[in-house]
Motif scaffolding. Structure first.
Motif: not given
Length: 133
Positions: A1-6
């Motif tokens: 999972x992405x940790x920041x941003x969109x």
């Protein structure tokens, strides 16, 4: 999972596909969008998410070299939102103003449109992608 941003996967994909000079639109919930233009619909209910919130998130991810607003947005909260975010940026093409009708025609050539829940009149901006080098 992405940790920041969109986090929205469709928006991430669309942003990653942008090239230099490609255009896209951050739009209110009422802007007519031609059938052939991809719509990334973030609108949940009237007012959510706000135009300026989406613009802030997108601005962190993309180099912007040009901005187009409708003449009708002059001296409005929409123009204020744009000025507030881009006034200090060194935009290669600056801010361009066209009629609202012409802006709607320019949407036809956009790579995609991000539909927000915004209900403020003329809260639509066409952004031209730049390069970070």
């Amino acid at each position: 999972m992405k940790k920041d941003g969109i986090l929205n996967p469709e928006l991430c994909r669309a942003i990653a596909r942008l090239g230099h000079t490609d255009t896209f639109v951050v739009a209110d919930c009422g802007l007519p969008i031609p059938d052939h233009v991809e719509v990334i619909d973030l609108a949940l209910v009237f007012g959510i998410p706000r135009f300026n919130e989406v613009l802030d998130a997108v601005r962190k991810e993309i180099v912007i070299e040009g901005i187009t607003l409708a003449d009708e947005a002059r001296n409005s909260v929409t123009e204020h939102w744009i000025d507030e975010r881009f006034k200090s940026d060194d935009l290669a093409q600056g801010i361009k103003y066209v009629s609202h009708e012409e802006l709607k025609q320019l949407v036809s050539d956009a790579a995609f449109v991000i539909r927000t829940g915004e209900t403020t009149p003329y809260a639509n901006v066409l952004l031209r992608s730049g390069v970070p080098f």
